[in-house]
Write an enzyme that holds these catalytic residues in place. Sequence first.
Site, short mmCIF file in Angstrom:
data_model
loop_
_atom_site.label_atom_id
_atom_site.label_comp_id
_atom_site.label_asym_id
_atom_site.label_seq_id
_atom_site.Cartn_x
_atom_site.Cartn_y
_atom_site.Cartn_z
N GLU A 80 0.18 6.96 -0.19
CA GLU A 80 -0.91 5.98 -0.30
C GLU A 80 -0.62 4.77 0.57
OE1 GLU A 80 -2.94 2.87 -3.43
OE2 GLU A 80 -1.76 4.52 -4.26
N ASP A 127 0.47 0.03 -8.95
CA ASP A 127 -0.02 1.27 -8.35
C ASP A 127 1.12 2.26 -8.12
OD1 ASP A 127 -2.49 0.09 -8.34
OD2 ASP A 127 -2.43 -0.46 -6.22
N LYS A 159 4.01 5.18 -2.38
CA LYS A 159 3.28 4.04 -1.84
C LYS A 159 4.34 3.18 -1.17
CE LYS A 159 0.10 0.28 -3.12
NZ LYS A 159 -1.16 0.73 -2.50
#
Length: 223
Positions: free
Chosen positions: A116, A55, A38
């Site tokens: 992501e 996350d 990410k």
Amino acid sequence: MSQGYFITGTDTGIGKTWSTVALMQYFKNQGKSVLGMKPVASGCDEIDGQLRNEDALLLQQHASFMLPYRQVNSYAFAPPVSPHIAARQAGVEIELDEITRQYHQLKKQAEIILVEGVGGWMVPLNAGQDIADLAQKLDIPVIVVVGIRLGCINQARMTFGALQKSGVQCHGWIAACVEQEMLMLNENIQTISQSTDMPLIAVLPYLEKLDPQRLATEIKLKF
């Protein structure tokens, strides 16, 4: 030869990370080595003197092997605001070339790389570039996560239209059931399906707690 996928979404807080973890588990179940990144994250907490994103930590945790945090999340910002604003406040420029370099480093280490995004498809990353530009630069198929909640049909159709204009390769979309009591759930998913040629590759059920194996069983991915 490794394969990458870019995971984007219709908004923030609509299940992108759980969907990415589910995909990671799916590929691991196929016997593939999998890494997740990410590259940009805002809303980070300070842990042991370093900014960490919840996350990104999940992607680090559920990979085939543990990567140094910076290889998972190159740009981490504390304020829970749009990353281009957070970066400007921090005196940092988010550079797509740096993210691309990091991605290609990960490609040497695993068969599947899942990237992501942050927020939705048009979230700005700097003064002139956004998430769409990053996906185009990485040049990997896009998987769209649609958070199934009130307003999702409009959000999904706008996102699908923007994806089409961008000319990126779309591999499919995931319906992430993020509300426990969503009225007309199946009707919403059916309406969204009828608005795109992209295949629906998973309907991920609402869960109180992340269960990667449970979610991975819902994925029907075609190569």
